[in-house]
Write a protein that holds these residues in place. Structure first.
Motif, PDB file in Angstrom:
ATOM      1  N   LYS A 241       0.853  -1.194   0.000  1.00 49.93           N
ATOM      2  CA  LYS A 241       0.000   0.000   0.000  1.00 49.93           C
ATOM      3  C   LYS A 241       0.883   1.235   0.000  1.00 49.93           C
ATOM      4  CE  LYS A 241      -4.103  -1.897   2.155  1.00 49.93           C
ATOM      5  NZ  LYS A 241      -5.027  -1.795   1.060  1.00 49.93           N
ATOM      6  N   ASP A 242       0.377   2.316  -0.644  1.00 53.52           N
ATOM      7  CA  ASP A 242       1.088   3.581  -0.594  1.00 53.52           C
ATOM      8  C   ASP A 242       0.577   4.398   0.591  1.00 53.52           C
ATOM      9  OD1 ASP A 242      -1.307   4.846  -1.366  1.00 53.52           O
ATOM     10  OD2 ASP A 242      -0.497   5.666  -3.223  1.00 53.52           O
ATOM     11  N   ARG A 243       1.069   5.610   0.747  1.00 53.15           N
ATOM     12  CA  ARG A 243       0.717   6.450   1.897  1.00 53.15           C
ATOM     13  C   ARG A 243      -0.772   6.751   1.977  1.00 53.15           C
ATOM     14  NH1 ARG A 243       3.253  12.344   2.725  1.00 53.15           N
ATOM     15  NH2 ARG A 243       3.830  11.807   0.595  1.00 53.15           N
ATOM     16  N   ALA A 244      -1.453   6.818   0.827  1.00 53.05           N
ATOM     17  CA  ALA A 244      -2.891   7.107   0.811  1.00 53.05           C
ATOM     18  C   ALA A 244      -3.744   5.845   0.966  1.00 53.05           C
ATOM     19  CB  ALA A 244      -3.257   7.833  -0.483  1.00 53.05           C
TER      20      ALA A 244
ATOM     21  N   THR B 291      -4.327   3.933 -10.945  1.00 53.23           N
ATOM     22  CA  THR B 291      -5.541   4.710 -10.715  1.00 53.23           C
ATOM     23  C   THR B 291      -6.307   4.751 -12.040  1.00 53.23           C
ATOM     24  OG1 THR B 291      -4.557   6.847 -11.323  1.00 53.23           O
ATOM     25  CG2 THR B 291      -4.351   6.150  -9.002  1.00 53.23           C
TER      26      THR B 291
ATOM     27  N   LEU C  37       3.296   8.740  -2.663  1.00 49.68           N
ATOM     28  CA  LEU C  37       1.940   9.303  -2.704  1.00 49.68           C
ATOM     29  C   LEU C  37       1.591   9.646  -4.152  1.00 49.68           C
ATOM     30  CD1 LEU C  37      -0.526  10.242  -1.102  1.00 49.68           C
ATOM     31  CD2 LEU C  37       0.550  12.484  -0.911  1.00 49.68           C
TER      32      LEU C  37
ATOM     33  N   ARG D  61      -0.998  11.288  -7.005  1.00 50.55           N
ATOM     34  CA  ARG D  61      -1.884  12.472  -7.032  1.00 50.55           C
ATOM     35  C   ARG D  61      -2.973  12.285  -8.061  1.00 50.55           C
ATOM     36  NH1 ARG D  61       2.218  17.503  -6.196  1.00 50.55           N
ATOM     37  NH2 ARG D  61       3.601  16.346  -4.923  1.00 50.55           N
TER      38      ARG D  61
END
Length: 154
Positions: A91-94, A121, A152, A154
């Motif tokens: 998993k990433d930070r988000a 995404t 993260l 965007r």
């Protein structure tokens, strides 16, 4: 006048950071190789030659994570001669779930490791890479994992 210059500098900094469709996390022991790559790429290295990088592409043709993971796995094995050692979810930070592919490859008598982490995404595909001599990659495992967990999109 001083406030205006400070405001302009802050705006310019925000504009530059907004150019990348991601926020990289340079781990301790790595140095970012600034101004060498385009707005959708990032590279950092250690003094011993372990390199981490990030590339971002438009998700076009539109594909789900499983598609992009399989495409990268096939290409890395077929074109690069790498052997898949392990596949894991990360998993990433988000909190976005990604897939990390861990490959091995020998160059002469020295074994190397190469990690590809894929986050997808609706708009973009993010590929996080890490590679180097196996001993160095194992020594830096915590820093490499940290850079993935703190990435993260965007």
């Amino acid at each position: 006048m001083r406030f205006r210059l400070g405001s302009i500098a802050l705006f310019a900094l925000l504009l530059v950071s907004a150019c990348r469709p991601f926020e990289p996390a340079t781990p301790p022991g790595f140095v970012e190789l600034e101004d060498r790559y385009g707005r959708s790429e990032y590279r950092a290295t250690t003094a011993d030659g372990v390199v981490i990088g990030i590339r971002a592409f438009d998700n076009d043709p539109k594909g789900e994570r499983a598609f992009w993971v399989r495409a990268l796995e096939n290409r890395t094995r077929d074109m690069g001669g790498y052997a898949l050692l392990e596949k894991r979810e990360v998993k990433d930070r988000a909190g976005l779930t990604g897939t990390q592919l861990r490959f091995g490859h020998d160059e002469g008598d020295e074994p190397y490791l190469y990690y590809l982490t894929v986050f997808v995404t609706d708009d973009r595909v993010f590929i996080l890479e890490a590679g180097g001599a196996r001993a160095q990659m194992q020594r830096l495992a915590e820093q490499i994992d940290w850079s993935v967990k703190n990435f993260l999109h965007r």
